[in-house]
Design a protein around this motif. Structure first.
Motif, PDB file in Angstrom:
ATOM      1  N   CYS A 133       0.974  -1.102   0.008  1.00  0.00           N
ATOM      2  CA  CYS A 133       0.237   0.047  -0.133  1.00  0.00           C
ATOM      3  C   CYS A 133       0.976   1.242  -0.126  1.00  0.00           C
ATOM      4  N   ALA A 134       0.743   2.154  -0.954  1.00  0.00           N
ATOM      5  CA  ALA A 134       1.379   3.537  -1.065  1.00  0.00           C
ATOM      6  C   ALA A 134       0.431   4.632  -1.346  1.00  0.00           C
ATOM      7  N   LEU A 135       0.937   5.661  -1.293  1.00  0.00           N
ATOM      8  CA  LEU A 135       0.437   6.884  -1.567  1.00  0.00           C
ATOM      9  C   LEU A 135       1.115   7.803  -2.488  1.00  0.00           C
ATOM     10  N   PHE A 136       0.542   8.322  -3.567  1.00  0.00           N
ATOM     11  CA  PHE A 136       1.048   9.303  -4.396  1.00  0.00           C
ATOM     12  C   PHE A 136       0.300  10.716  -4.064  1.00  0.00           C
ATOM     13  N   SER A 137       1.017  11.717  -3.579  1.00  0.00           N
ATOM     14  CA  SER A 137       0.055  12.913  -3.465  1.00  0.00           C
ATOM     15  C   SER A 137       0.437  14.056  -3.958  1.00  0.00           C
ATOM     16  N   SER A 138      -0.217  14.796  -4.731  1.00  0.00           N
ATOM     17  CA  SER A 138       0.024  16.286  -5.054  1.00  0.00           C
ATOM     18  C   SER A 138      -0.609  17.138  -4.043  1.00  0.00           C
ATOM     19  N   SER A 139      -0.300  18.484  -4.194  1.00  0.00           N
ATOM     20  CA  SER A 139      -0.875  19.362  -3.322  1.00  0.00           C
ATOM     21  C   SER A 139      -2.524  19.479  -3.175  1.00  0.00           C
ATOM     22  N   ALA A 140      -3.153  19.020  -4.128  1.00  0.00           N
ATOM     23  CA  ALA A 140      -4.644  18.652  -4.336  1.00  0.00           C
ATOM     24  C   ALA A 140      -5.220  17.381  -3.535  1.00  0.00           C
ATOM     25  N   GLY A 141      -4.307  16.388  -3.751  1.00  0.00           N
ATOM     26  CA  GLY A 141      -5.020  15.109  -3.173  1.00  0.00           C
ATOM     27  C   GLY A 141      -4.151  14.213  -3.434  1.00  0.00           C
ATOM     28  N   SER A 142      -4.585  12.871  -2.743  1.00  0.00           N
ATOM     29  CA  SER A 142      -3.826  11.712  -3.004  1.00  0.00           C
ATOM     30  C   SER A 142      -4.263  10.505  -3.594  1.00  0.00           C
ATOM     31  N   ILE A 143      -3.874   9.580  -4.161  1.00  0.00           N
ATOM     32  CA  ILE A 143      -3.979   8.369  -4.728  1.00  0.00           C
ATOM     33  C   ILE A 143      -3.558   7.217  -3.929  1.00  0.00           C
ATOM     34  N   LEU A 144      -4.330   6.135  -3.273  1.00  0.00           N
ATOM     35  CA  LEU A 144      -3.925   5.280  -2.577  1.00  0.00           C
ATOM     36  C   LEU A 144      -3.550   4.324  -3.775  1.00  0.00           C
ATOM     37  N   VAL A 145      -2.254   3.707  -3.864  1.00  0.00           N
ATOM     38  CA  VAL A 145      -2.012   2.672  -4.747  1.00  0.00           C
ATOM     39  C   VAL A 145      -1.978   1.147  -3.958  1.00  0.00           C
ATOM     40  N   ASP A 146      -2.910   0.541  -4.339  1.00  0.00           N
ATOM     41  CA  ASP A 146      -3.096  -0.893  -3.836  1.00  0.00           C
ATOM     42  C   ASP A 146      -3.376  -0.722  -2.311  1.00  0.00           C
ATOM     43  N   ALA A 147      -4.357  -1.911  -1.895  1.00  0.00           N
ATOM     44  CA  ALA A 147      -4.841  -1.900  -0.467  1.00  0.00           C
ATOM     45  C   ALA A 147      -4.548  -3.312   0.052  1.00  0.00           C
ATOM     46  N   VAL A 179      -4.777  -6.453  -2.420  1.00  0.00           N
ATOM     47  CA  VAL A 179      -6.200  -6.034  -2.284  1.00  0.00           C
ATOM     48  C   VAL A 179      -6.852  -6.498  -1.127  1.00  0.00           C
ATOM     49  N   ALA A 180      -6.023  -7.029  -0.073  1.00  0.00           N
ATOM     50  CA  ALA A 180      -6.818  -7.513   0.986  1.00  0.00           C
ATOM     51  C   ALA A 180      -7.671  -6.684   1.905  1.00  0.00           C
ATOM     52  N   GLY A 181      -7.377  -5.356   1.836  1.00  0.00           N
ATOM     53  CA  GLY A 181      -8.074  -4.348   2.622  1.00  0.00           C
ATOM     54  C   GLY A 181      -8.984  -3.791   1.702  1.00  0.00           C
ATOM     55  N   LEU A 182      -9.144  -4.000   0.458  1.00  0.00           N
ATOM     56  CA  LEU A 182      -9.830  -3.006  -0.335  1.00  0.00           C
ATOM     57  C   LEU A 182     -11.216  -2.688  -0.121  1.00  0.00           C
ATOM     58  N   GLY A 183     -12.139  -4.004   0.074  1.00  0.00           N
ATOM     59  CA  GLY A 183     -13.585  -3.758   0.119  1.00  0.00           C
ATOM     60  C   GLY A 183     -13.803  -2.848   1.469  1.00  0.00           C
TER      61      GLY A 183
END
Ligand SMILES: [Zn+2]
Ligand SMILES: [Zn+2]
Length: 269
Positions: free
Chosen positions: A16-30, A64-68
């Motif tokens: 699980c990782a985050l890519f973030s800009s100053s406007a928001g973040s995307i969670l990459v994998d869960a 994906v274990a935590g996705l739902g």
């Protein structure tokens, strides 16, 4: 807050990782539980309210274990390919044992970039034994970051996508000798070593030595095997392969993503 990458977990027990800009973040994998994801975000100083979407690389459980639960809790859309979604749905179950569903799911296609807020997501095909596995580059505020793990080797197409990255998270899964002589059953060894398995320290070293352009302000070695690798070994192998490229940039950093604790955010731009 500039563009940054925050690794929350990395390895065969959850990614699980985050890519973030100053406007928001995307969670990459869960790949870790919702609770653990939120706990680690807090420890790394990241705000869950900033998450705009979850993007999934492939359907293996460690991604994906935590996705739902996470998607429900965060109330954000999930982006995955249709094949990955179908495969996930076939095995994931809700609390009542029925096939799991996602309230908001968007399908992307490898090779076709799309936007989430101000972030351009570019998914591309990687060689791995999942139905439709993808690596990603993310672009925001003029900065490009690549994230690629779970791949048996680095095809030219993937190397192309990783050109001119300002930050790069890349797999350094195993030491080939340790894997060969280690405790895994032969079938599993074959799988990991295959062209659709995982990237070895030496395969990554070849890339760093011969193809990598030295453009990244940081490199994160990721998805390290706990049985068939040592962080020091992966680190040493990468440093040796980078050679002079590492000295060219003052800010150049080589980090090792951890399985059991988050890394502090790494900034670019
Ligand atoms: Zn994995
Ligand atoms: Zn995988």
């Amino acid at each position: 807050m500039a563009v940054r990458v925050t690794v929350l977990a990395s390895g065969s027990r959850g990614n699980c990782a985050l890519f973030s800009s100053s406007a928001g973040s995307i969670l990459v994998d869960a790949g870790i539980s919702c609770r653990e994801t939120l706990k680690r975000m807090k420890a790394a100083g990241e705000d869950p309210h900033q998450i705009k979407a979850i993007v999934i690389s492939h359907e293996h459980n460690d991604h994906v274990a935590g996705l739902g639960v996470l998607a429900r809790k965060l109330k954000v859309p999930v982006y995955m390919t249709e094949e990955t979604y179908e495969s996930w749905r076939n095995s994931a179950r809700d609390d009542e044992g029925k096939p799991a569903t996602l309230e908001a799911c968007e399908h992307f296609h490898a090779g076709r970039s799309f936007m989430i807020g101000d972030i351009i997501v570019n998914p591309f095909t990687i060689p791995h034994d999942a139905v439709d596995p993808c690596g990603f580059t993310f672009k925001a505020e003029g900065v490009k970051v690549g994230m690629v793990t779970d791949l048996g080797y680095l095809p030219y197409s993937v190397k192309d996508h990783l050109r001119r990255c300002d930050g790069l998270l890349i797999e350094s899964n195993h030491d080939v000798e340790m894997l060969r002589n280690g405790p895994y059953p032969w079938m599993v060894k074959q799988r990991v070593m295959s062209r659709v398995g995982h990237l070895s320290n030496s395969a990554l070293a070849d890339f760093l030595e011969s193809d990598y352009d030295g453009s990244a302000a940081f490199l994160i070695l990721a998805h390290l095997s706990q049985e068939n690798n040592y962080p020091e070994l992966a680190h040493r192998t990468a440093i040796r392969a980078l050679g002079g490229k590492l000295n060219l940039f003052q800010a150049n950093m080589l980090a090792i993503a951890q399985q059991d604790k988050p890394l502090q955010p790494l900034y670019v731009g």
